[in-house]
Design an enzyme around this catalytic site. Structure first.
Site, PDB file in Angstrom:
ATOM      1  N   CYS A 135       0.685  -1.013  -0.065  1.00 12.11           N
ATOM      2  CA  CYS A 135      -0.088  -0.054   0.082  1.00 12.11           C
ATOM      3  C   CYS A 135       0.732   1.454   0.075  1.00 12.11           C
ATOM      4  O   CYS A 135       0.542   2.093  -0.736  1.00 12.11           O
ATOM      5  CB  CYS A 135      -0.926  -0.001   1.134  1.00 12.11           C
ATOM      6  SG  CYS A 135      -0.213  -0.451   2.823  1.00 12.11           S
ATOM      7  N   GLN A 162       1.324   5.845   8.783  1.00 14.95           N
ATOM      8  CA  GLN A 162       0.348   4.651   8.229  1.00 14.95           C
ATOM      9  C   GLN A 162      -0.776   4.484   9.261  1.00 14.95           C
ATOM     10  O   GLN A 162      -0.568   4.383  10.254  1.00 14.95           O
ATOM     11  CB  GLN A 162       1.508   3.658   8.197  1.00 14.95           C
ATOM     12  CG  GLN A 162       2.438   3.718   7.051  1.00 14.95           C
ATOM     13  CD  GLN A 162       2.937   2.487   6.420  1.00 14.95           C
ATOM     14  OE1 GLN A 162       4.149   2.536   6.301  1.00 14.95           O
ATOM     15  NE2 GLN A 162       2.364   1.348   6.309  1.00 14.95           N
ATOM     16  N   ARG A 267       3.395   3.651  12.476  1.00 16.75           N
ATOM     17  CA  ARG A 267       2.026   3.300  12.480  1.00 16.75           C
ATOM     18  C   ARG A 267       1.387   4.650  13.263  1.00 16.75           C
ATOM     19  O   ARG A 267       1.934   4.796  14.308  1.00 16.75           O
ATOM     20  CB  ARG A 267       1.622   2.126  13.219  1.00 16.75           C
ATOM     21  CG  ARG A 267       0.005   1.787  13.381  1.00 16.75           C
ATOM     22  CD  ARG A 267      -0.532   1.375  12.064  1.00 16.75           C
ATOM     23  NE  ARG A 267       0.165  -0.021  11.650  1.00 16.75           N
ATOM     24  CZ  ARG A 267       0.129  -0.543  10.555  1.00 16.75           C
ATOM     25  NH1 ARG A 267      -0.437   0.083   9.304  1.00 16.75           N
ATOM     26  NH2 ARG A 267       0.416  -1.744  10.255  1.00 16.75           N
TER      27      ARG A 267
END
Ligand code: NAP
Length: 371
Positions: A135, A162, A267
């Protein structure tokens, strides 16, 4: 009529794929068959007024007469079923969202707005496996492909922000649960207009509590971040970071002459949009206007956001982009490091261009090719 087997259609990526296929009226000109590894015999989706019963996704013999299989089921399914099919002489087209086959020499990574020419060459040379990319990589290329195409990029360093969705549905739910706990625990303090340091201490105590919900992430993500995605590589990178150089160069057909790409993948607490801050070393001093034109003209989803506060906070955020195919690119400027150093920032929905959209488009390309 060509037969297309669809598996993984009810998962997170698969649901986004089904929505997009309905939106684009893709269910035309072929017979779809829907599979499940856990719900064989049950009712499947309804498409254009027809209800489909689910076939057994673990029975490869049911797939041998399919022209195309599109899987969003996951890497475990690919590892188990794909070899059985090829061993039994299946010559159909395999389109997959899972990473299992991405780096195989008989597979291409598909992102047709960027590598349509490589896909066309692959089809005419008999390649049968077409795999969606990572992605983060796909979203970077949707944003920056114009610069790669011009041959201006010497190297790229990418710092990522992310979304939880990249880890899966359970992780998204855990993030929201974490947010709820944080909010609920400090609700009285907020209502009583308490001093900010008391509120801050309450949040810290909540996320550090041994009772805080961390079954999926292992640590708090709400009110925090996690600078590690996927497993470790021997060189100190994470696998997510390694995909930057390996998959980008495969998509661009540059495996023999790779462009260095590296960075730190992090993240954060957004739901389904990945954002990335790029440092791009150009191989010459290109005027900013030419850079902006190259980015905006490469594909119809990437567009420039003016480098000012108003445009940036309104256009260049997950809150704005989520659920759309838009790829805004902003904060584009030359850096103090020198005229050949470019800074840029981009946002993209990782379930659309990062997962479902490239494989949806590849199915159309294959069907047109074999028609
Ligand atoms: P997922 O949501 O876990 O779904 C995968 C499959 O799990 C479903 O199709 C379904 O298959 C089964 N399943 C079991 N219980 C379910 C439930 N309660 N609801 C829905 N499905 C359930 O996986 P995913 O995130 O879509 O990822 C699918 C593949 O795409 C993976 O290989 C992943 O690595 C890849 N990918 C994911 C992303 C991402 O952002 N998540 C991005 C790019 C690529 P059965 O009907 O066969 O049981």
């Amino acid at each position: 009529m060509k037969k297309v087997g669809i598996i993984g259609w009810r998962g997170m990526v698969g649901s986004v794929l089904m929505d997009r296929m309905r939106e684009e009226d893709d269910f035309q000109g072929f017979e779809p068959l829907f599979f499940s590894t856990s719900q064989a015999g049950q009712d499947g989706p309804e498409v254009n007024g027809t209800s489909y019963q689910l076939l057994d996704g673990l029975d490869a013999s049911l797939m041998l007469d399919l022209d195309v299989i599109l899987s969003c089921q996951g890497g475990g399914f690919t590892s188990e079923i794909y070899p059985q099919l090829r061993d039994n002489g299946w010559h159909g087209y395999w389109i997959d969202a899972a990473s299992t086959l991405r780096m195989e020499s008989d597979a291409l990574i598909v992102l047709d707005p960027v590598n349509r020419n490589i896909i066309e060459q692959g089809l005419s040379s008999g390649i049968k496996n077409y795999i969606g990319g990572n992605c983060t990589v796909s979203l970077m290329l949707m944003a920056l492909a114009g610069l790669f195409e011009k041959g201006w990029v010497e190297w790229v360093s990418s710092q990522t922000y992310q979304a939880a969705s990249g880890a899966g549905a359970k992780y998204m739910i855990e993030l929201i649960e974490q947010m709820r706990l944080v909010g609920e625990n400090c609700q009285n303090l907020l209502d009583d207009n308490e001093h900010i340091l008391a509120i801050d201490k309450n949040v810290t105590d909540t996320i550090r509590s041994h009772r805080f919900l961390t079954n999926q992430f292992g640590v708090p993500l709400a009110a925090s971040l996690i600078p590690w995605i996927d497993r470790a590589m021997e060189n100190g990178q994470t696998r997510e970071e390694w995909k930057g150089i390996s998959e980008t160069n495969k998509i661009l057909g540059r495996e023999d002459n790779p462009i260095p790409i590296d960075g730190c993948c992090v993240r954060i607490g957004s739901m389904r949009c990945h954002s990335q801050a790029f440092t791009i070393k150009l191989n010459q001093d290109i005027p900013l206007a030419d850079i902006e034109a190259a980015i905006a003209e490469q594909n119809k989803w990437a567009y420039l956001v003016a480098n000012n506060k108003e445009a940036t906070i309104n256009e260049l955020t997950p809150a704005r982009v989520t659920g759309t195919l838009d790829i805004p690119v902003g904060r584009v400027r030359k850096m103090n490091l020198g005229d050949e150093y470019l800074s840029a920032f981009s946002v993209g929905d990782q379930l659309l261009w990062g997962a479902a959209e490239p494989v949806r488009r590849m199915l159309k390309i294959v069907l047109e090719y074999i028609d």
